[in-house]
Write an enzyme that holds these catalytic residues in place. Structure first.
Site, PDB file in Angstrom:
ATOM      1  N   GLY A  88     -22.957  61.727  23.626  1.00  0.00           N
ATOM      2  CA  GLY A  88     -24.386  61.001  22.756  1.00  0.00           C
ATOM      3  C   GLY A  88     -25.683  61.598  23.398  1.00  0.00           C
ATOM      4  N   ASP A 121     -20.432  72.925  26.926  1.00  0.00           N
ATOM      5  CA  ASP A 121     -21.364  71.800  26.020  1.00  0.00           C
ATOM      6  C   ASP A 121     -20.654  70.459  27.511  1.00  0.00           C
ATOM      7  OD1 ASP A 121     -18.348  70.602  25.118  1.00  0.00           O
ATOM      8  OD2 ASP A 121     -19.289  70.646  23.817  1.00  0.00           O
TER       9      ASP A 121
END
Length: 237
Positions: free
Chosen positions: A31, A105
């Site tokens: 997140g 990522d």
């Protein structure tokens, strides 16, 4: 928005450039905004992004395994760690084989933070953790260090808010807050010790985003300027 430059010996990294692959890796807790940063860098630099979750569909294998893991971490922790580790290794092999710039990522190096956290919480046995680490370090012998590490730092409150907003399957209801706190603590320790390539750190709490949840243009420019010195001259982006 504050950028913290943490690479203290840039010349050493430049000299060792031949032993680095062409990946820009982004790391941070769940997140944090890794995919958001990765996608804007991919668009602006015109290089592909390799995402941790290959398919956002709720029925994808990765998402199904994540749901099982959050529902019963002790039962599924070892196999899910190996699954994600294998995916990251395949991505890195592809990047090195094709010789192109790419964005990841999450890094294969940061992958160990999750296994370490789960093990410390008593949800992965000592033998399982040993097998996982042995596999990871065997893989690391066959890949090169990235060009630069971008570390996205956010509070647990910010991360939990973003997890709930993105509504990816049922993770918002299943991820324990204390797990996120343990994860962030281990990420901080890992980042301080990481020395395989240049690294930069960004505060990406809510002040760095616009009203639509996108990275502000001024922040994008700061990130681009921060990583520019660490990209090899022959692969300048």
């Amino acid at each position: 928005m504050t950028v913290s430059y943490t690479c203290t010996n840039k010349e050493n990294y430049v000299d060792k450039g031949a032993s680095r692959n062409m990946a820009i890796v982004i790391d941070g807790i769940i997140g944090a905004g890794k995919s958001t940063v990765g996608h804007f860098l991919s668009d602006m630099l015109q290089v592909p992004i390799f995402e941790e979750l290959k398919d956002d569909g709720k029925e994808s294998l990765a998402q199904r395994m994540l749901d099982l893991f959050y529902a019963d971490q002790t039962r599924w922790s070892a196999i899910i760690q190996v699954m994600f580790l294998n995916d990251r290794f395949k991505d890195l092999k592809k990047i090195e084989a094709e010789g192109d710039n790419a964005i990841l990522d999450r890094s294969i190096y940061g992958d160990e933070i999750f296994a370490k956290t789960i093990h410390e919480r008593g949800q992965m046995t000592a033998d399982e953790f040993h097998i996982y680490r042995d596999l990871l370090h065997n893989m690391l012998q066959h890949i090169k260090a990235p060009q630069v590490l971008i570390y996205i730092d956010v509070s647990v409150d910010t991360a939990m808010e973003r997890i709930n907003k993105r509504a990816r399957s049922t993770e918002g209801d299943l991820i324990p807050r204390d797990y996120m706190e343990d994860l962030r603590r281990n990420y901080e320790l890992w980042f301080e010790q990481f020395d395989l390539c240049p690294k930069v750190r960004f505060d990406l709490n809510n002040s760095a985003l616009d009203d639509n949840g996108n990275v502000k243009e001024s922040v994008k420019l700061e990130i681009l300027e921060a990583i520019r010195p660490y990209v090899l001259p022959e692969h300048k982006i």
